[in-house]
Scaffold this active site. Structure first.
Site, PDB file in Angstrom:
ATOM      1  N   HIS A   1     -18.937  49.768 101.870  1.00 21.80           N
ATOM      2  CA  HIS A   1     -20.171  50.260 101.587  1.00 21.80           C
ATOM      3  C   HIS A   1     -20.544  51.285 102.558  1.00 21.80           C
ATOM      4  O   HIS A   1     -21.669  51.614 102.752  1.00 21.80           O
ATOM      5  CB  HIS A   1     -21.186  49.155 101.714  1.00 21.80           C
ATOM      6  CG  HIS A   1     -20.786  47.773 101.042  1.00 21.80           C
ATOM      7  ND1 HIS A   1     -20.106  46.668 101.421  1.00 21.80           N
ATOM      8  CD2 HIS A   1     -21.164  47.494  99.746  1.00 21.80           C
ATOM      9  CE1 HIS A   1     -19.954  46.006 100.707  1.00 21.80           C
ATOM     10  NE2 HIS A   1     -20.251  46.332  99.486  1.00 21.80           N
TER      11      HIS A   1
HETATM   12  S1  FES Z   1     -19.820  48.123 104.980  1.00 23.13           S
HETATM   13 FE1  FES Z   1     -20.119  46.514 103.685  1.00 23.13          FE
HETATM   14  S2  FES Z   1     -18.560  45.243 104.397  1.00 23.13           S
HETATM   15 FE2  FES Z   1     -18.353  46.945 105.630  1.00 23.13          FE
END
Ligand code: FES
Length: 183
Positions: A148
């Site tokens: 993410h």
């Molecule tokens: S940014 Fe979501 S698991 Fe690493």
């Protein structure tokens, strides 16, 4: 009906018997429950091979400056990086007010050159990239979690993205200049 002293005595004896029976039942019940639960409780104990990995010992003498290695400790990846002078300088130059999870670099390392981190993103548990030479390291030249988009700096601190916390520092100690025990 008139209660005689003999009747009273008999009642007391009966009460004692009843109490004894009750206690016996409870005791048998408790032992039975424990016996039934034992295989379950025993199955929750770590197995011998897991206990053997409760700590991980490594010789870091062959790790070069600017190189990272990944060790396994209790089933988790541990990133060990021999930082360059620039990386150390950068990590120490950041003001705590700039950090989402404020922590000084000095509180995260025992020796400036060696950074030791649990390599699990604190957002949802992905393994960030940045361990190998050609890996994407994110905007802060540390590690980048592609799941993410979390960016960690050269101290493993979260600098951008949804992760709420810095990468964890596991318990460890050096037994000499380059020998480390994690755990
Ligand atoms: S940014 Fe979501 S698991 Fe690493």
């Amino acid at each position: 009906m008139v209660t005689t002293s003999q009747d009273k005595k008999k009642e007391t004896v009966d009460d004692t018997k009843r109490d004894f029976l009750l206690y016996s039942t409870y005791t048998v019940g408790a032992v039975g429950a424990l016996a039934a639960a034992w295989p379950f409780i025993d199955s929750m104990n770590p197995s011998k091979d897991v206990l053997a990995l409760a700590s991980t010992e490594l010789d870091l003498s062959s790790v070069e400056e600017g190189q990272s290695i990944t060790a396994m400790w209790r089933g988790k990846p541990v990133f060990i990086r021999k930082r360059t002078a620039d990386e150390i300088k950068l990590a120490k130059s950041i003001k705590l007010s700039e950090l989402k999870d404020p922590q000084s670099d000095g509180d995260r390392v025992q020796k400036d050159q060696w950074l030791v981190l649990v390599g699990i993103c604190t957002h949802l548990g992905c393994i960030p990239s940045g361990q190998k030479g050609g890996d994407v390291k994110g905007d802060f030249n540390g590690w980048f979690c592609p799941c993410h988009g979390s960016h960690y700096d050269t101290s493993g601190r979260i600098r951008k993205g949804p992760a709420p916390k810095n990468l964890d520092v596991p318990p460890y100690r050096f037994t000499n200049e380059t020998n480390i025990i994690i755990g």
